[in-house]
Design a protein around this motif. Structure first.
Motif, PDB file in Angstrom:
ATOM      1  N   VAL A 188      43.328  38.845  45.736  1.00  0.00           N
ATOM      2  CA  VAL A 188      44.175  38.258  44.686  1.00  0.00           C
ATOM      3  C   VAL A 188      45.404  37.614  45.318  1.00  0.00           C
ATOM      4  CG1 VAL A 188      45.709  38.845  42.761  1.00  0.00           C
ATOM      5  CG2 VAL A 188      43.380  39.727  42.801  1.00  0.00           C
ATOM      6  N   ASP A 189      46.014  38.321  46.272  1.00  0.00           N
ATOM      7  CA  ASP A 189      47.175  37.744  46.968  1.00  0.00           C
ATOM      8  C   ASP A 189      46.804  36.444  47.665  1.00  0.00           C
ATOM      9  OD1 ASP A 189      48.715  40.901  48.019  1.00  0.00           O
ATOM     10  OD2 ASP A 189      48.854  39.739  46.164  1.00  0.00           O
ATOM     11  N   CYS A 190      45.610  36.422  48.256  1.00  0.00           N
ATOM     12  CA  CYS A 190      45.155  35.200  48.951  1.00  0.00           C
ATOM     13  C   CYS A 190      44.972  34.058  47.953  1.00  0.00           C
ATOM     14  CB  CYS A 190      43.830  35.457  49.675  1.00  0.00           C
ATOM     15  SG  CYS A 190      44.015  36.506  51.126  1.00  0.00           S
ATOM     16  N   ILE A 191      44.395  34.365  46.803  1.00  0.00           N
ATOM     17  CA  ILE A 191      44.185  33.337  45.785  1.00  0.00           C
ATOM     18  C   ILE A 191      45.529  32.800  45.307  1.00  0.00           C
ATOM     19  CG2 ILE A 191      43.375  32.946  43.414  1.00  0.00           C
ATOM     20  CD1 ILE A 191      41.073  34.942  44.044  1.00  0.00           C
ATOM     21  N   LYS A 192      46.460  33.705  45.069  1.00  0.00           N
ATOM     22  CA  LYS A 192      47.782  33.282  44.562  1.00  0.00           C
ATOM     23  C   LYS A 192      48.511  32.403  45.571  1.00  0.00           C
ATOM     24  CE  LYS A 192      49.182  37.418  42.177  1.00  0.00           C
ATOM     25  NZ  LYS A 192      50.072  38.364  41.869  1.00  0.00           N
ATOM     26  N   GLN A 210      32.379  39.782  51.927  1.00  0.00           N
ATOM     27  CA  GLN A 210      32.844  38.390  51.798  1.00  0.00           C
ATOM     28  C   GLN A 210      34.114  38.358  50.961  1.00  0.00           C
ATOM     29  OE1 GLN A 210      31.839  36.162  53.530  1.00  0.00           O
ATOM     30  NE2 GLN A 210      29.648  36.349  53.927  1.00  0.00           N
ATOM     31  N   PRO A 211      35.116  37.612  51.404  1.00  0.00           N
ATOM     32  CA  PRO A 211      36.343  37.499  50.613  1.00  0.00           C
ATOM     33  C   PRO A 211      36.041  36.906  49.232  1.00  0.00           C
ATOM     34  CG  PRO A 211      36.636  36.550  52.795  1.00  0.00           C
ATOM     35  CD  PRO A 211      35.193  36.859  52.667  1.00  0.00           C
ATOM     36  N   SER A 212      36.647  37.476  48.215  1.00  0.00           N
ATOM     37  CA  SER A 212      36.434  36.961  46.857  1.00  0.00           C
ATOM     38  C   SER A 212      37.392  35.814  46.596  1.00  0.00           C
ATOM     39  CB  SER A 212      36.691  38.074  45.842  1.00  0.00           C
ATOM     40  OG  SER A 212      35.784  39.119  46.049  1.00  0.00           O
ATOM     41  N   LYS A 213      36.825  34.711  46.084  1.00  0.00           N
ATOM     42  CA  LYS A 213      37.645  33.495  45.961  1.00  0.00           C
ATOM     43  C   LYS A 213      37.886  33.080  44.518  1.00  0.00           C
ATOM     44  CE  LYS A 213      35.671  31.890  50.275  1.00  0.00           C
ATOM     45  NZ  LYS A 213      34.892  30.891  50.978  1.00  0.00           N
ATOM     46  N   ILE A 215      44.722  42.457  38.499  1.00  0.00           N
ATOM     47  CA  ILE A 215      43.777  41.476  37.964  1.00  0.00           C
ATOM     48  C   ILE A 215      44.441  40.637  36.874  1.00  0.00           C
ATOM     49  CG2 ILE A 215      42.663  42.730  36.057  1.00  0.00           C
ATOM     50  CD1 ILE A 215      40.000  41.978  37.240  1.00  0.00           C
ATOM     51  N   MET A 216      45.375  41.241  36.212  1.00  0.00           N
ATOM     52  CA  MET A 216      46.102  40.579  35.136  1.00  0.00           C
ATOM     53  C   MET A 216      46.866  39.373  35.647  1.00  0.00           C
ATOM     54  SD  MET A 216      48.597  42.803  32.739  1.00  0.00           S
ATOM     55  CE  MET A 216      50.131  42.361  33.516  1.00  0.00           C
ATOM     56  N   SER A 217      47.293  39.449  36.882  1.00  0.00           N
ATOM     57  CA  SER A 217      48.131  38.381  37.428  1.00  0.00           C
ATOM     58  C   SER A 217      47.352  37.077  37.590  1.00  0.00           C
ATOM     59  CB  SER A 217      48.743  38.808  38.756  1.00  0.00           C
ATOM     60  OG  SER A 217      47.735  39.060  39.707  1.00  0.00           O
ATOM     61  N   LEU A 218      46.015  37.161  37.539  1.00  0.00           N
ATOM     62  CA  LEU A 218      45.210  35.944  37.638  1.00  0.00           C
ATOM     63  C   LEU A 218      44.679  35.499  36.271  1.00  0.00           C
ATOM     64  CD1 LEU A 218      42.894  36.526  40.761  1.00  0.00           C
ATOM     65  CD2 LEU A 218      44.993  35.178  40.627  1.00  0.00           C
ATOM     66  N   GLU A 219      44.883  36.348  35.288  1.00  0.00           N
ATOM     67  CA  GLU A 219      44.270  36.090  33.981  1.00  0.00           C
ATOM     68  C   GLU A 219      44.933  34.897  33.300  1.00  0.00           C
ATOM     69  OE1 GLU A 219      41.554  37.609  32.085  1.00  0.00           O
ATOM     70  OE2 GLU A 219      42.113  35.718  31.119  1.00  0.00           O
ATOM     71  N   PRO A 220      44.155  33.877  32.966  1.00  0.00           N
ATOM     72  CA  PRO A 220      44.746  32.692  32.325  1.00  0.00           C
ATOM     73  C   PRO A 220      44.947  32.864  30.821  1.00  0.00           C
ATOM     74  CG  PRO A 220      42.428  32.301  32.838  1.00  0.00           C
ATOM     75  CD  PRO A 220      42.727  33.679  33.295  1.00  0.00           C
ATOM     76  N   ASP A 221      44.146  33.726  30.203  1.00  0.00           N
ATOM     77  CA  ASP A 221      44.186  33.858  28.750  1.00  0.00           C
ATOM     78  C   ASP A 221      45.232  34.909  28.348  1.00  0.00           C
ATOM     79  OD1 ASP A 221      43.794  34.376  26.071  1.00  0.00           O
ATOM     80  OD2 ASP A 221      41.597  34.348  26.212  1.00  0.00           O
ATOM     81  N   ASN A 225      40.378  30.306  50.963  1.00  0.00           N
ATOM     82  CA  ASN A 225      39.343  29.636  51.748  1.00  0.00           C
ATOM     83  C   ASN A 225      39.611  29.678  53.246  1.00  0.00           C
ATOM     84  OD1 ASN A 225      37.686  28.791  49.538  1.00  0.00           O
ATOM     85  ND2 ASN A 225      39.311  27.340  49.009  1.00  0.00           N
ATOM     86  N   ASP A 226      40.580  30.442  53.639  1.00  0.00           N
ATOM     87  CA  ASP A 226      40.892  30.583  55.066  1.00  0.00           C
ATOM     88  C   ASP A 226      39.671  31.181  55.788  1.00  0.00           C
ATOM     89  OD1 ASP A 226      41.818  31.314  57.592  1.00  0.00           O
ATOM     90  OD2 ASP A 226      43.770  31.988  56.832  1.00  0.00           O
ATOM     91  N   PRO A 227      39.136  30.466  56.775  1.00  0.00           N
ATOM     92  CA  PRO A 227      37.912  30.937  57.432  1.00  0.00           C
ATOM     93  C   PRO A 227      38.102  32.241  58.223  1.00  0.00           C
ATOM     94  CG  PRO A 227      38.742  28.950  58.506  1.00  0.00           C
ATOM     95  CD  PRO A 227      39.578  29.152  57.290  1.00  0.00           C
ATOM     96  N   SER A 228      39.339  32.558  58.558  1.00  0.00           N
ATOM     97  CA  SER A 228      39.556  33.776  59.359  1.00  0.00           C
ATOM     98  C   SER A 228      39.457  35.051  58.510  1.00  0.00           C
ATOM     99  CB  SER A 228      40.923  33.725  60.037  1.00  0.00           C
ATOM    100  OG  SER A 228      41.925  33.766  59.046  1.00  0.00           O
TER     101      SER A 228
END
Lengths: 369, 519
Positions: free
Chosen positions: B252-256, B287-290, B336-342, B261-264
Motif C-alpha cells: 500500500v505504501d508503494c502504491i501511494k 509478487q508485489p501487489s500493485k 486498506i481504507m487509505s486506498l479506498e476511492p468510495d 512497479n519498481d522492479p527491485s
C-alpha cells in the motif's frame, strides 16, 4: 496514552559473619551504608581493584531486626492486598546468604520470625479487626515453575503440567491449579510446608535441580462488603515468590585478562532463541509466547496499582565475593523492571494541519461575511 | 603408558560429569585438572600431550579461567599440527578452533574470533563432506557425529559474533544455518524450534523479505506432528497472518508513493537464503501487489489466517492473543481504507473496525487487563474521531446545514458523542497517574484528549439551536480549560500549535454562537 509504571522496589539484606567464618579467619568484604542505600563490595583477591558500588531503595545491614525488615518491606504490601490490590514479594539469594532466615526465620523466640509467618499473622489479625459488615475469604495456592513448566505443589499428582489461561473478567490464572480455603495462620503454614515437601520429593523423582526452580505461593483475599444492602467484592492477591538462583557470573581472575562487563557470547545452544530475538526490531508486537511463564504469571502484579518488592540476601564473607557480586548485579537489573512501553497518542501532525486549515477557512468565511 | 593415559582420561571424563555443588561448584573439575596436569608430566608423546592440553583447555574454560584455557588450546593446536596422521584428529582441531574463536570474541577481539571460526567452519564442511571416520583409539569418541555437533556449534558462535558486531543479516543467516543443523540432526526441542522460526521470520519480515519470513513459518508448521500442539500451530498461523498483513502495508505504501512497479520489489520480497531439506514446504514466490484488488486479496488471506488461529485462541482463555489479532485486523482495515476511492466504503471500514473492537473492549475487565484496555480505548476513540470528521466532510455538514444525508448526519452525531465519551474515559485513566509519574507523554496524551473533546463538542449538529449552542458553549469552555491547563503546567513551548488553535477557536466560537442565537 502514557502508562502507569512502577519499578520493582529492591532491597538488600546482608547477614553477619557466622561463628565458623570468624573462626576460619574470613573477613567481611561488604560495606552497607544504610543511610544512602549503598552497598560496596571489595574484591578480596585484588587489593588495588576499585570496590564495586550499588545503590538500592533500601538496605538492611548485619544488625537489622526481623520486625524492621518486615515493617519496611512486606507490611505495606500486605496492607494493600487487604484493600483489594495485588502485591508481590520476591525472595532472592543463593544458599547460605540468609534467605531462609529472612523469609521464614524461627518461631522461638517470636522476634526471629521471618516475613512469611508475619505475613500470615498480619492478614488474619487485620481480618479479625475489620468492620463487621465485611466478610472475608482467604484462599491459597502453591506452584513451582521449572524449565518453563508449571506444577501444582498442593496437588496429589505433582507431575501434571499446568497451563496458563486468561479469563476476560478475572485475568490470568492457572488451569486446574488447586486452591484451598484457609481459616487461620496455622492452616496457611501447613499448606506451605506441605507444598515444600512435595517440591523436594518431586525434584528428586524428576531429577530436577531445585535451586533452578521458582516457587509461587499465592494468597488471595476476597472481601465482601455490604453497603446499604449492596454487596461490593474486592479481591487482592499476594504472591510470595522464591526465585531460583541465577547462573553463575563470570569471575575475574588473576591471569591479566581484561575485566569485561560486555555481553559475552554463550556456549549453550539453548540460548539460540535469545540470539534470534535480539535481531528483531524493538517495535515488534508483544506476543505472549515469547514471555517467560514467570513474567506472565505475575503480569497483573507488576505495575499499575500494585506494590512489588524484591528482597535480595547476600553474605558478607570474602569467599562469597563472586556470589555476592552476582546477586547485586541481578538485583540491580531487577530495579529496571517496568511495565510495558507507553502507548503513544501524540497529536498527529496531519490532523493538526487539517484543523488549522479548517480554522483558516472559517476565518476567511467570517471575513467575507 | 597407553593404558595409564586412557584410564586417566576415563577418570577425567567421569569427574567432569559430576553435578556441581552450590558452595564449591568447580570441586570435581579441579580434581580432574590435577589428574590431567599429573598425566602431562608423565608423557613425552606429542599426540598424548596434544590431547591432554586440549582437555585442560576445556577444563579451564568450564572453570571460567579463560586465559589458561586459551594457552592450553593454543598449545594443543601447535602439537597437533606436528602430528603426521592429523587427518584422524581433525575433530580435535575443529573443537580447538571453536574454543579459540569463542574466547577471542568474548574478549571483543571479534576480527580474530571470526577468522578462527571461519577456519572451523571450513573444516566442519570438509569433515561432513568426507563422511564417516574409521574408529581408532585416541580419537574423540563419536567421530562423524562429533564433527556434526562441533560444526553446529561453530555456526552458532559465528551467529553470535555477527550479532555482537551488529551485522544483522549475517547473524540471521547463521542463526538460520544453526537451526538447519539442529533440524537435520533432530537435536531440537519442538517448541523452541517453532518459536525460533517465528522470531527469525519476524526479522526477515522486518527487512521486507516476506517470502523467507513466510517460508520459515511454514517449516515451523511442517515439523509439528499432525493433529498435535494446536496452540503452537495457532501461534504460527497468527504469525503468518502478520507477515501477509505486513506485506499488504508495504505494498500500500508503494502504491501511494507510486513505486508499485519498481522492479527491485520482487527481489526484495523473495531473497531465499535459508532452506530446509527434508521438509515438504514449497518456496513460494511473493509478487508485489500493485492494484487495489490485489491488496484486498492479501487482506483476505491474512484475515483467514487470523480467523483460523482464533478458533484456538478464543477470547475466554487467550485474551491477549485474541485481542492482538483483532487489533491487527483493525489496523489492516485502516491500511486498506487509505486506498479506498468510495467514501461509503471508507465509512463502512471505520464502522467495521468498531464492530471488531467494541465487543472485546466491553468484555474485558479494565483492572485485569489495564494495558490492553487502554490500547483499545485509544484506538476506539481515534476511530470514532476519524469517523465523525470524515462524515462532516463527506456529508458537508456545517453549523447551519444538517448535511446532504440525514442518516449520515445521525451517524456523525453518534460518532461525535462516542468520541467525547471515549476521550473522557482516556482523561479519567490518565488522571489516575500520580504526580511523579506525569511525564511528557502524559501531557501529550491528556492535551490530545482535551483537544479532541473540545473539537467534537463543536461539531455536534442539532436542528434545535439551543442544543447546538449548548454544545458550542461546552466546546468553548473546553478550549479555555485546555489553555489554562497548558499554561498552569508550563507546557506552552511543547504545545505551541495546540495552544494557538485553542486561542483561535476561543475567538471564533463566540461569533458562531451569536450567529446561531440570532437565527
Amino acid at each position: 496514552m502514557s502508562k502507569k509504571f512502577e519499578c520493582v522496589r529492591v532491597v538488600i539484606r546482608c547477614r553477619p559473619l557466622n561463628d565458623t567464618e570468624k573462626k576460619d579467619g574470613h573477613v567481611c568484604i561488604v560495606n552497607m551504608d544504610t543511610k544512602n542505600g549503598q552497598v560496596t563490595v571489595r574484591n578480596p583477591k585484588v587489593a588495588d581493584e576499585v570496590p564495586k558500588q550499588f545503590t538500592f531503595d533500601q538496605i538492611f545491614d548485619t544488625q537489622s531486626l526481623q520486625e524492621n525488615v518486615y515493617n519496611q518491606t512486606a507490611h505495606p504490601i500486605v496492607e494493600s492486598v487487604l484493600e483489594g490490590y495485588n502485591g508481590t514479594i520476591f525472595a532472592y539469594g543463593q544458599t547460605g546468604t540468609g534467605k531462609t532466615h529472612t523469609m521464614e526465620g524461627k518461631d522461638d523466640p517470636p522476634t526471629l520470625r521471618g516475613i512469611i509467618p508475619r505475613t500470615f499473622d498480619h492478614i488474619f489479625q487485620r481480618i479479625e479487626n475489620m468492620a463487621k459488615n465485611k466478610q472475608f475469604l482467604v484462599k491459597v495456592s502453591f506452584l513451582e515453575l521449572y524449565n518453563e513448566e508449571i506444577r501444582d505443589l498442593l496437588s496429589k499428582n505433582i507431575k501434571n503440567k499446568l497451563e496458563i489461561r486468561e479469563n476476560p473478567d478475572t485475568g490470568i490464572y492457572i488451569k486446574d491449579l488447586s486452591k484451598f480455603m484457609i481459616e487461620n495462620p496455622q492452616e496457611m503454614r501447613e499448606k506451605l510446608l506441605h507444598g515444600r515437601e512435595n517440591r523436594a520429593v518431586g525434584a528428586t523423582a524428576m531429577n530436577q535441580d531445585s535451586s533452578r526452580s521458582h516457587s509461587l505461593f499465592q494468597i488471595t483475599v476476597e472481601t465482601n462488603e455490604i453497603v446499604q444492602g449492596q454487596s461490593h467484592v474486592t479481591v487482592g492477591k499476594l504472591n510470595l515468590v522464591d526465585l531460583a538462583g541465577s547462573e553463575r557470573q563470570s569471575k575475574t581472575h588473576a591471569t591479566g585478562d581484561r575485566l569485561k562487563e560486555a555481553i559475552n557470547i554463550n556456549q549453550s545452544l539453548t540460548t539460540l532463541g535469545n540470539v534470534i530475538s535480539a535481531l528483531v526490531d524493538n517495535k515488534s508486537q508483544h506476543i505472549p509466547y515469547r514471555d517467560s511463564k514467570l513474567t506472565r504469571l505475575l503480569q497483573d502484579s507488576l505495575g499499575g496499582n500494585t506494590k512489588t518488592v524484591m528482597i535480595a540476601n547476600i553474605g558478607p564473607a570474602d569467599y562469597n565475593f563472586d556470589e555476592t557480586l552476582s546477586t547485586l548485579r541481578y538485583a540491580n537489573r531487577a530495579k529496571q523492571i517496568k511495565n510495558e512501553p507507553k502507548i503513544n497518542e501524540d497529536p498527529k501532525d496531519a490532523q493538526i494541519r487539517q484543523f488549522q486549515e479548517e480554522i483558516l477557512n472559517y476565518q476567511l468565511k467570517v471575513g467575507e461575511v | 603408558m597407553l593404558y595409564e593415559f586412557e584410564s586417566t582420561l576415563f577418570q577425567v571424563e567421569h569427574l567432569e560429569k559430576f553435578p556441581s555443588l552450590e558452595e564449591q561448584p568447580f570441586l570435581y573439575k579441579y580434581r580432574a585438572r590435577t589428574l590431567l596436569q599429573q598425566l602431562l608430566q608423565k608423557t613425552q608423546d606429542p599426540l598424548q600431550q596434544a590431547i591432554i592440553h586440549y582437555q585442560l583447555g576445556v577444563n579451564f574454560l568450564d572453570c571460567e579461567e579463560n586465559g589458561e584455557s586459551r594457552k592450553n588450546m593454543a598449545k594443543s593446536l601447535q602439537l597437533f599440527s606436528q602430528i603426521e596422521d592429523i587427518e584422524n584428529y581433525l575433530t580435535y582441531i575443529q573443537s580447538i578452533y571453536n574454543h579459540l574463536g569463542f574466547l577471542a570474541v568474548n574478549l571483543d577481539d571479534n576480527e580474530t574470533g571470526l577468522a578462527i571460526l571461519a577456519k572451523a567452519e571450513r573444516l566442519g564442511e570438509y569433515l561432513i563432506a568426507k563422511g564417516d571416520f574409521e574408529k581408532r583409539p585416541l580419537k574423540v569418541q563419536g567421530g562423524f557425529e562429533r564433527a556434526q555437533e562441533f560444526y553446529t556449534i561453530t555456526l552458532f558462535y559465528i551467529a553470535q559474533a555477527y550479532t555482537k558486531l551488529g551485522i544483522k543479516d549475517k547473524a540471521a543467516y547463521y542463526c538460520g544455518q544453526t537451526m538447519l543443523r539442529q533440524f537435520k540432526s533432530k537435536t531440537y526441542e519442538l517448541r523452541d524450534f517453532v518459536i525460533n522460526c517465528i522470531s527469525l521470520s519476524e526479522y526477515y519480515s522486518g527487512i521486507w523479505n516476506f517470502a523467507q519470513a513466510f517460508y520459515l513459518l511454514l517449516v515451523g508448521e511442517a515439523v509439528i506432528p499432525e493433529g498435535k500442539r494446536k496452540k503452537l500451530r495457532a501461534t504460527l498461523q497468527m504469525a503468518q497472518g502478520k507477515v501477509i498483513g505486513d506485506m499488504m502495508s508495504y505494498c500500500v505504501d508503494c502504491i501511494k508513493s507510486n513505486q508499485q512497479n519498481d522492479p527491485s520489489l520482487s527481489k526484495l520480497f523473495n531473497k531465499y537464503s535459508i532452506t530446509f531439506d527434508g521438509v515438504n514446504v514449497k518456496q513460494l514466490v511473493f509478487q508485489p501487489s500493485k492494484t487495489f484488488d490485489e491488496i484486498k486479496s492479501l487482506f483476505r488471506q491474512s484475515n483467514t489466517l487470523y480467523k483460523k488461529a482464533m478458533t484456538i485462541f478464543v477470547l475466554d482463555g487467550f485474551v491477549t492473543e485474541h485481542i492482538q489479532m483483532l487489533s491487527e485486523i483493525s489496523i489492516m482495515y485502516k491500511v486498506i481504507m487509505s486506498l479506498e476511492p468510495d467514501p461509503n466504503n471508507v465509512i463502512a471500514y471505520l464502522e467495521k473496525r468498531l464492530d471488531v473492537l467494541l465487543p472485546v473492549f466491553n468484555a474485558i475487565n479494565p483492572k485485569a487487563y489495564q494495558n490492553t484496555y487502554e490500547k483499545l480505548l485509544v484506538e476506539i476513540a481515534e476511530i470514532n474521531n476519524e469517523l465523525y470528521e470524515f462524515l462532516v466532510k463527506f456529508n458537508e455538514i456545517d453549523d447551519f446545514q444538517g448535511g446532504k444525508n440525514k442518516k449520515l448526519t445521525e451517524k456523525m452525531n453518534k460518532a461525535c458523542l462516542n468520541t467525547i465519551q471515549y476521550y473522557e474515559k482516556i482523561v479519567e485513566q490518565l488522571k489516575l497517574l500520580e504526580e511523579k509519574q506525569r511525564d511528557q507523554a502524559y501531557y501529550s496524551s491528556i492535551t490530545t484528549a482535551y483537544f479532541n473533546i473540545a473539537k467534537a463538542q463543536s461539531k455536534f449538529f442539532s436542528k434545535d439551536n439551543k442544543i447546538k449552542v449548548q454544545y458550542l458553549v461546552n466546546s468553548l469552555n473546553q478550549y479555555k480549560q485546555l489553555v489554562q491547563f497548558i499554561n498552569q503546567q508550563n507546557q506552552q513551548n511543547e504545545f505551541q500549535a495546540v495552544l494557538q488553535m485553542c486561542k483561535e477557536m476561543i475567538q471564533i466560537l463566540p461569533s458562531k454562537i451569536d450567529r446561531i442565537n440570532y437565527m
